[in-house]
Design a protein around this motif. Structure first.
Motif, PDB file in Angstrom:
ATOM      1  N   ARG A 183       0.832  -1.214   0.000  1.00  0.00           N
ATOM      2  CA  ARG A 183       0.000   0.000   0.000  1.00  0.00           C
ATOM      3  C   ARG A 183       0.862   1.257   0.000  1.00  0.00           C
ATOM      4  O   ARG A 183       0.534   2.248  -0.674  1.00  0.00           O
ATOM      5  CB  ARG A 183      -0.935  -0.014   1.210  1.00  0.00           C
ATOM      6  CG  ARG A 183      -2.085  -1.016   1.092  1.00  0.00           C
ATOM      7  CD  ARG A 183      -3.115  -0.816   2.176  1.00  0.00           C
ATOM      8  NE  ARG A 183      -2.609  -1.180   3.494  1.00  0.00           N
ATOM      9  CZ  ARG A 183      -2.682  -2.395   4.015  1.00  0.00           C
ATOM     10  NH1 ARG A 183      -3.219  -3.385   3.308  1.00  0.00           N
ATOM     11  NH2 ARG A 183      -2.222  -2.636   5.234  1.00  0.00           N
ATOM     12  N   ILE A 184       1.963   1.219   0.737  1.00  0.00           N
ATOM     13  CA  ILE A 184       2.877   2.367   0.732  1.00  0.00           C
ATOM     14  C   ILE A 184       3.523   2.511  -0.639  1.00  0.00           C
ATOM     15  O   ILE A 184       3.596   3.613  -1.198  1.00  0.00           O
ATOM     16  CB  ILE A 184       3.952   2.199   1.820  1.00  0.00           C
ATOM     17  CG1 ILE A 184       3.315   2.227   3.213  1.00  0.00           C
ATOM     18  CG2 ILE A 184       5.017   3.286   1.697  1.00  0.00           C
ATOM     19  CD1 ILE A 184       4.278   1.852   4.326  1.00  0.00           C
ATOM     20  N   ALA A 185       3.996   1.398  -1.190  1.00  0.00           N
ATOM     21  CA  ALA A 185       4.704   1.430  -2.470  1.00  0.00           C
ATOM     22  C   ALA A 185       3.814   1.916  -3.607  1.00  0.00           C
ATOM     23  O   ALA A 185       4.302   2.561  -4.548  1.00  0.00           O
ATOM     24  CB  ALA A 185       5.258   0.047  -2.789  1.00  0.00           C
ATOM     25  N   GLU A 186       2.541   1.611  -3.545  1.00  0.00           N
ATOM     26  CA  GLU A 186       1.624   2.050  -4.602  1.00  0.00           C
ATOM     27  C   GLU A 186       1.539   3.564  -4.695  1.00  0.00           C
ATOM     28  O   GLU A 186       1.267   4.122  -5.757  1.00  0.00           O
ATOM     29  CB  GLU A 186       0.229   1.478  -4.347  1.00  0.00           C
ATOM     30  CG  GLU A 186       0.115  -0.009  -4.641  1.00  0.00           C
ATOM     31  CD  GLU A 186      -1.206  -0.597  -4.185  1.00  0.00           C
ATOM     32  OE1 GLU A 186      -1.942   0.100  -3.433  1.00  0.00           O
ATOM     33  OE2 GLU A 186      -1.508  -1.740  -4.568  1.00  0.00           O
ATOM     34  N   ASP A 187       1.814   4.248  -3.589  1.00  0.00           N
ATOM     35  CA  ASP A 187       1.712   5.711  -3.553  1.00  0.00           C
ATOM     36  C   ASP A 187       3.004   6.404  -3.982  1.00  0.00           C
ATOM     37  O   ASP A 187       2.978   7.561  -4.401  1.00  0.00           O
ATOM     38  CB  ASP A 187       1.345   6.147  -2.126  1.00  0.00           C
ATOM     39  CG  ASP A 187       1.110   7.641  -2.007  1.00  0.00           C
ATOM     40  OD1 ASP A 187       0.264   8.167  -2.767  1.00  0.00           O
ATOM     41  OD2 ASP A 187       1.760   8.286  -1.163  1.00  0.00           O
ATOM     42  N   ASP A 194      13.324   8.912  -7.845  1.00  0.00           N
ATOM     43  CA  ASP A 194      13.953   7.617  -8.070  1.00  0.00           C
ATOM     44  C   ASP A 194      13.526   6.680  -6.939  1.00  0.00           C
ATOM     45  O   ASP A 194      13.558   7.068  -5.757  1.00  0.00           O
ATOM     46  CB  ASP A 194      15.475   7.748  -8.066  1.00  0.00           C
ATOM     47  CG  ASP A 194      15.988   8.597  -9.215  1.00  0.00           C
ATOM     48  OD1 ASP A 194      15.287   8.695 -10.239  1.00  0.00           O
ATOM     49  OD2 ASP A 194      17.101   9.156  -9.073  1.00  0.00           O
ATOM     50  N   LEU A 195      13.157   5.446  -7.279  1.00  0.00           N
ATOM     51  CA  LEU A 195      12.657   4.504  -6.283  1.00  0.00           C
ATOM     52  C   LEU A 195      13.509   3.240  -6.278  1.00  0.00           C
ATOM     53  O   LEU A 195      13.763   2.647  -7.326  1.00  0.00           O
ATOM     54  CB  LEU A 195      11.203   4.140  -6.564  1.00  0.00           C
ATOM     55  CG  LEU A 195      10.204   5.304  -6.581  1.00  0.00           C
ATOM     56  CD1 LEU A 195       8.814   4.793  -6.930  1.00  0.00           C
ATOM     57  CD2 LEU A 195      10.188   6.027  -5.231  1.00  0.00           C
ATOM     58  N   PHE A 196      13.926   2.843  -5.082  1.00  0.00           N
ATOM     59  CA  PHE A 196      14.751   1.652  -4.921  1.00  0.00           C
ATOM     60  C   PHE A 196      14.225   0.818  -3.754  1.00  0.00           C
ATOM     61  O   PHE A 196      13.596   1.347  -2.830  1.00  0.00           O
ATOM     62  CB  PHE A 196      16.206   2.033  -4.624  1.00  0.00           C
ATOM     63  CG  PHE A 196      16.821   2.974  -5.618  1.00  0.00           C
ATOM     64  CD1 PHE A 196      17.323   2.492  -6.817  1.00  0.00           C
ATOM     65  CD2 PHE A 196      16.889   4.337  -5.365  1.00  0.00           C
ATOM     66  CE1 PHE A 196      17.891   3.356  -7.750  1.00  0.00           C
ATOM     67  CE2 PHE A 196      17.454   5.210  -6.283  1.00  0.00           C
ATOM     68  CZ  PHE A 196      17.950   4.715  -7.478  1.00  0.00           C
ATOM     69  N   ALA A 197      14.507  -0.473  -3.803  1.00  0.00           N
ATOM     70  CA  ALA A 197      14.254  -1.367  -2.678  1.00  0.00           C
ATOM     71  C   ALA A 197      15.576  -1.991  -2.266  1.00  0.00           C
ATOM     72  O   ALA A 197      16.451  -2.235  -3.104  1.00  0.00           O
ATOM     73  CB  ALA A 197      13.249  -2.443  -3.051  1.00  0.00           C
ATOM     74  N   ALA A 207      15.930 -14.067  -3.006  1.00  0.00           N
ATOM     75  CA  ALA A 207      16.380 -12.889  -3.748  1.00  0.00           C
ATOM     76  C   ALA A 207      15.521 -12.659  -4.981  1.00  0.00           C
ATOM     77  O   ALA A 207      15.139 -11.516  -5.288  1.00  0.00           O
ATOM     78  CB  ALA A 207      17.845 -13.058  -4.148  1.00  0.00           C
ATOM     79  N   ASP A 208      15.176 -13.727  -5.694  1.00  0.00           N
ATOM     80  CA  ASP A 208      14.337 -13.590  -6.881  1.00  0.00           C
ATOM     81  C   ASP A 208      12.945 -13.102  -6.516  1.00  0.00           C
ATOM     82  O   ASP A 208      12.374 -12.257  -7.217  1.00  0.00           O
ATOM     83  CB  ASP A 208      14.261 -14.934  -7.611  1.00  0.00           C
ATOM     84  CG  ASP A 208      13.480 -14.841  -8.904  1.00  0.00           C
ATOM     85  OD1 ASP A 208      13.899 -14.071  -9.800  1.00  0.00           O
ATOM     86  OD2 ASP A 208      12.439 -15.523  -9.037  1.00  0.00           O
ATOM     87  N   PHE A 209      12.400 -13.607  -5.419  1.00  0.00           N
ATOM     88  CA  PHE A 209      11.100 -13.138  -4.938  1.00  0.00           C
ATOM     89  C   PHE A 209      11.135 -11.639  -4.675  1.00  0.00           C
ATOM     90  O   PHE A 209      10.234 -10.889  -5.082  1.00  0.00           O
ATOM     91  CB  PHE A 209      10.730 -13.893  -3.656  1.00  0.00           C
ATOM     92  CG  PHE A 209       9.625 -13.258  -2.854  1.00  0.00           C
ATOM     93  CD1 PHE A 209       8.312 -13.299  -3.299  1.00  0.00           C
ATOM     94  CD2 PHE A 209       9.900 -12.625  -1.653  1.00  0.00           C
ATOM     95  CE1 PHE A 209       7.294 -12.715  -2.564  1.00  0.00           C
ATOM     96  CE2 PHE A 209       8.897 -12.040  -0.898  1.00  0.00           C
ATOM     97  CZ  PHE A 209       7.585 -12.085  -1.356  1.00  0.00           C
ATOM     98  N   ALA A 214       9.633  -6.143  -6.141  1.00  0.00           N
ATOM     99  CA  ALA A 214      10.000  -4.727  -6.258  1.00  0.00           C
ATOM    100  C   ALA A 214       9.715  -4.203  -7.649  1.00  0.00           C
ATOM    101  O   ALA A 214       9.226  -3.074  -7.819  1.00  0.00           O
ATOM    102  CB  ALA A 214      11.477  -4.542  -5.913  1.00  0.00           C
ATOM    103  N   ALA A 215       9.990  -5.015  -8.683  1.00  0.00           N
ATOM    104  CA  ALA A 215       9.761  -4.584 -10.057  1.00  0.00           C
ATOM    105  C   ALA A 215       8.287  -4.292 -10.317  1.00  0.00           C
ATOM    106  O   ALA A 215       7.949  -3.403 -11.114  1.00  0.00           O
ATOM    107  CB  ALA A 215      10.261  -5.652 -11.023  1.00  0.00           C
ATOM    108  N   LEU A 216       7.391  -5.016  -9.643  1.00  0.00           N
ATOM    109  CA  LEU A 216       5.955  -4.775  -9.812  1.00  0.00           C
ATOM    110  C   LEU A 216       5.579  -3.354  -9.396  1.00  0.00           C
ATOM    111  O   LEU A 216       4.585  -2.806  -9.886  1.00  0.00           O
ATOM    112  CB  LEU A 216       5.151  -5.782  -8.993  1.00  0.00           C
ATOM    113  CG  LEU A 216       5.197  -7.240  -9.455  1.00  0.00           C
ATOM    114  CD1 LEU A 216       4.458  -8.131  -8.449  1.00  0.00           C
ATOM    115  CD2 LEU A 216       4.583  -7.387 -10.844  1.00  0.00           C
TER     116      LEU A 216
END
Length: 231
Positions: A183-187, A194-197, A207-209, A214-216
């Motif tokens: 919900r936070i990331a959607e905003d 620039d957005l990073f995780a 790691a793949d998960f 994050a890419a979504l």
């Protein structure tokens, strides 16, 4: 020459040959000299200096609260203390004068522990922006400071977005926390930053998960260990 990866977080020393493969690198200022930073910048890599805005690892000082971070051991601070603000701004100016190209602002998520400090932290971030000029500023979380935070930084990092250190190993967050983080990331794309995780994982599957999730949400994901010792 291959394109540089967007960013890495490395809290060790040296390893300049590996760091130069990234566009930006978050480093501990005390581990790098001006000559090291110049080599990185000449090669097109921007070093960002780590700064803590609500915790202090230093000796006893008037801005420190009695409580300490049980995980990292640093003292929590009174973010509105004028001497703390002067101390942090001095650290930022020293890092930029020493050759860093920007700042990484950590320990901004105080909304659940010391919510009264949120306006003080936002003023401190604004002061750092004024001191840094056009230098790149990346904030770690700080969601309680939005939308004001977005006016003073160039990017936001979502640390432990999908995977974290559990105390006995690495693993994904429970479903309810993953949903809250989503919900936070959607905003976040609304702020044009620039957005990073940054996720902590020790197996290819975890790691793949983290990377796919994050890419979504439009975030480039960096995978590391708890000590941030991987490049």
């Amino acid at each position: 020459m291959n394109a540089k990866a967007p960013i890495v977080f490395y809290y060790g020393a040296g390893r300049l040959d590996e760091l130069r493969h990234y566009r930006r690198v978050v480093l501990q200022p005390e581990f790098y000299r001006l000559a090291d930073l110049r080599l990185l910048r000449i090669d097109g890599t921007e070093p960002l200096a780590y700064l803590s805005l609500s915790e202090d690892q230093g000796p006893p000082a008037p801005w420190q609260r009695p409580e300490r971070n049980p995980d990292r051991g640093g003292a929590f601070v009174y973010a509105g203390h004028p001497e703390w603000s002067a101390h942090v701004v001095g650290q930022a100016r020293a890092a930029l004068e020493a050759g860093f190209a920007g700042l990484f602002l950590d320990t901004l998520n105080v909304e659940l522990t010391y919510p009264e400090d949120l306006p003080h932290l936002l003023r401190l971030v604004a002061t750092l922006r004024a001191a840094a000029g056009r230098a790149y500023i990346l904030a770690n979380r700080g969601f309680g400071l939005l939308p004001g935070l977005a006016e003073h930084v160039d990017g936001i990092l979502f640390e432990s977005f999908s995977a974290h250190w559990t105390g006995g190993g690495y693993g994904p967050w429970p479903a309810d926390i993953l949903a809250g983080h989503a919900r936070i990331a959607e905003d976040l794309p609304n702020y044009d930053l620039d957005l990073f995780a940054l996720d902590y994982a020790d197996t290819p599957g975890l790691a793949d998960f983290a990377r796919r999730r994050a890419a979504l949400f439009g975030m480039h994901c960096v995978i590391s260990d708890r000590a941030l010792s991987w490049i």
